[in-house]
Write an enzyme that holds these catalytic residues in place. Structure first.
Site, mmCIF file in Angstrom:
data_model
loop_
_atom_site.group_PDB
_atom_site.id
_atom_site.type_symbol
_atom_site.label_atom_id
_atom_site.label_comp_id
_atom_site.label_asym_id
_atom_site.label_seq_id
_atom_site.Cartn_x
_atom_site.Cartn_y
_atom_site.Cartn_z
ATOM 1 N N ASP A 177 37.245 38.174 37.213
ATOM 2 C CA ASP A 177 36.991 39.460 36.552
ATOM 3 C C ASP A 177 36.853 40.531 37.636
ATOM 4 O O ASP A 177 36.071 40.366 38.589
ATOM 5 C CB ASP A 177 35.710 39.341 35.705
ATOM 6 C CG ASP A 177 35.480 40.576 34.856
ATOM 7 O OD1 ASP A 177 35.924 40.584 33.699
ATOM 8 O OD2 ASP A 177 34.855 41.537 35.370
ATOM 9 N N ILE A 178 37.621 41.601 37.495
ATOM 10 C CA ILE A 178 37.580 42.673 38.495
ATOM 11 C C ILE A 178 36.190 43.315 38.465
ATOM 12 O O ILE A 178 35.680 43.653 37.393
ATOM 13 C CB ILE A 178 38.667 43.738 38.216
ATOM 14 C CG1 ILE A 178 40.056 43.062 38.170
ATOM 15 C CG2 ILE A 178 38.632 44.837 39.267
ATOM 16 C CD1 ILE A 178 41.173 44.016 37.762
ATOM 17 N N ASN A 185 38.338 52.877 36.353
ATOM 18 C CA ASN A 185 38.974 53.585 35.240
ATOM 19 C C ASN A 185 38.408 54.989 35.072
ATOM 20 O O ASN A 185 39.149 55.967 34.914
ATOM 21 C CB ASN A 185 38.742 52.802 33.941
ATOM 22 C CG ASN A 185 39.993 52.038 33.532
ATOM 23 O OD1 ASN A 185 41.076 52.321 34.034
ATOM 24 N ND2 ASN A 185 39.837 51.093 32.641
ATOM 25 N N ASP A 194 45.427 50.615 35.263
ATOM 26 C CA ASP A 194 46.536 49.705 34.936
ATOM 27 C C ASP A 194 47.243 49.227 36.204
ATOM 28 O O ASP A 194 47.617 48.058 36.329
ATOM 29 C CB ASP A 194 47.560 50.409 34.033
ATOM 30 C CG ASP A 194 47.064 50.528 32.595
ATOM 31 O OD1 ASP A 194 46.001 49.935 32.298
ATOM 32 O OD2 ASP A 194 47.728 51.221 31.795
ATOM 33 N N GLU A 220 40.288 43.227 32.035
ATOM 34 C CA GLU A 220 40.336 43.088 33.502
ATOM 35 C C GLU A 220 40.002 41.661 33.919
ATOM 36 O O GLU A 220 39.554 41.399 35.006
ATOM 37 C CB GLU A 220 39.381 44.101 34.161
ATOM 38 C CG GLU A 220 37.900 43.847 33.936
ATOM 39 C CD GLU A 220 37.310 44.614 32.741
ATOM 40 O OE1 GLU A 220 38.075 44.936 31.801
ATOM 41 O OE2 GLU A 220 36.091 44.869 32.756
#
Lengths: 321, 103
Positions: A177-178, A185, A194, A220
């Protein structure tokens, strides 16, 4: 499903009479198909699971499992579900036809069969199968990254778990997971978000082995499924990926942005019961721990200590002890 | 019974298969006899069913028809005399099938 390979056109004939095997082989010769056969329901089922033929011609009256039961089990298993089944049987009553078709068979041919008709029906079934494969492939791809999507992971995981159980092989799963993706964002906009997702997807593909299955699991979140890999190997892959992401900062309007990712790693070793849900839950718990521990790290579900989760560093030192 | 020829005997794809069917047919006839005298009616029915499915495919429609009649009799639990008669008809037919020489 193997959408990249050209259609190998393998047809499995399950029939208790060798006369029929030979006859079907001769009658399908001009179609250029590879015809394989089995004499019993059990053997046919195993063969179908192992080689996943492009279609199955199935008799009803078999010495062990009858054809209806074979069909039912084929349609129940993820790895054989989409293989078209044509009943090829001496049972000509309407009740048997209806039952066969309702179990998921695409067609029903009565013996003795007309060879021209059988070839046409086989061609029709293979045509549908090709379109179905194409459609399924489309529905299993993530549009943004080109990775497989979550639906595919669920589908494939079920099949891989069956294989792992059957051959007593290991299977590992990474969930990544980022870190602080919302901030990326919010600060730089969704388009940039994106782009980050695409770049990390590329890193995942680059570091995956040919046999690994890389997926975009959610917004993500990523998943990497590693067939035949144990927890130690999977932990190393995760750590390598984490470092690769950390080492490739993004540049935007003269600013350098460091993006990091956290991983949870789990394997089927010591897992009970071995199901899609239990393996994903394990990896998810490890990922949660990694986030709690401050992010940009890999946490691992330790197989021989139920419930125990440790960091990559602790895991490595345990291994060397 | 007069010799019975396969409608596919001149079909180059099928000639070899027809020969192997014909070569095997007397053994099946023997097996039918043995199953009947041993009272193994379930096996007899299975074999009749198989021959029904295969015969026509090899160009011997009569095998299919006669085997179907035996299968029906066994399914319906017909009288012993009927089963006996239909088994022996099927055996006769199996012993009468012929293939062209060569191969």
């Amino acid at each position: 499903m193997n959408p990249e390979a050209p259609n190998p056109n393998r047809v499995l004939v399950v029939d208790d009479s060798e006369f029929i095997h030979e006859l079907v082989r001769a009658r399908l010769r001009e179609e250029g198909l590879q015809v394989e056969h089995q004499l019993t329901g059990e053997a046919g089922l195993r063969h179908a699971i192992d080689v996943q033929p492009d279609m199955i011609l199935l008799d009803i009256e078999l010495p062990d499992l009858n054809g209806f039961e074979v069909c039912r089990q084929l349609k129940e298993r993820a790895e054989t579900r989409t293989i078209p089944v044509i009943f090829l049987t001496g049972q000509s009553d309407t009740a048997a036809k209806v039952r066969g078709l309702d179990l998921g068979a695409v067609d029903y041919v009565i013996k003795p069969f007309d060879d021209v008709e059988l070839r046409a029906r086989v061609r029709a079934a293979l045509r549908t199968k090709r379109l179905q494969d194409l459609l399924q492939q489309q529905s299993f791809l993530d549009g943004l990254t080109g990775l497989w999507n979550r639906g595919y992971l669920d589908h494939r995981l079920e099949g891989e778990l069956n294989i792992a159980r059957r051959y007593e092989r290991r299977l590992s799963l990474l969930l990544g997971d980022i870190d602080h993706f919302k901030r990326v964002n919010d600060s730089f906009g969704h388009l940039f978000g994106d782009y980050v997702i695409q770049r990390i997807a590329e890193a995942l593909s680059t570091h995956a082995r040919r046999s690994d299955i890389a997926c975009r699991y959610g917004g993500e979140e990523f998943a990497l499924l590693l067939p035949s890999a144990g927890i130690d190997e999977a932990a190393l892959v995760a750590e390598r990926l984490r470092i690769a992401v950390e080492a490739s900062p993004f540049h935007l309007r003269g600013t350098q942005l460091q993006v990091t990712i956290s991983f949870g790693v789990a394997s089927t070793e010591g897992l009970d019961p071995v199901t899609n849900e239990s393996l994903i839950a394990r990896a998810d718990r490890a990922l949660y721990n990694a986030k709690e521990a401050g992010r940009n790290c890999v946490h691992i579900c330790v197989p021989d200590q139920p419930g125990a989760i440790c960091s990559f560093t602790d895991f490595q030192s345990q291994l060397s002890d | 019974m007069d010799p019975i020829r396969s409608v596919y005997e001149n079909d180059s794809d099928m000639a070899d298969l027809v020969r192997s069917f014909v070569a095997e047919a007397p053994n099946r006839a023997q097996l039918l006899d043995d199953l009947l005298s041993g009272g193994e009616l379930d096996e007899l029915q299975r074999l009749a069913h198989q021959l029904k499915g295969a015969g026509g495919g090899y160009g011997f429609t009569l095998v299919t028809d006669v085997a179907a009649r035996l299968e029906d009799a066994l399914k319906e639990g017909a009288a012993e005399s009927v089963i006996k008669e239909r088994t022996s008809t099927l055996c006769e037919v199996l012993r009468a099938v012929r293939a062209p020489e060569g191969g």
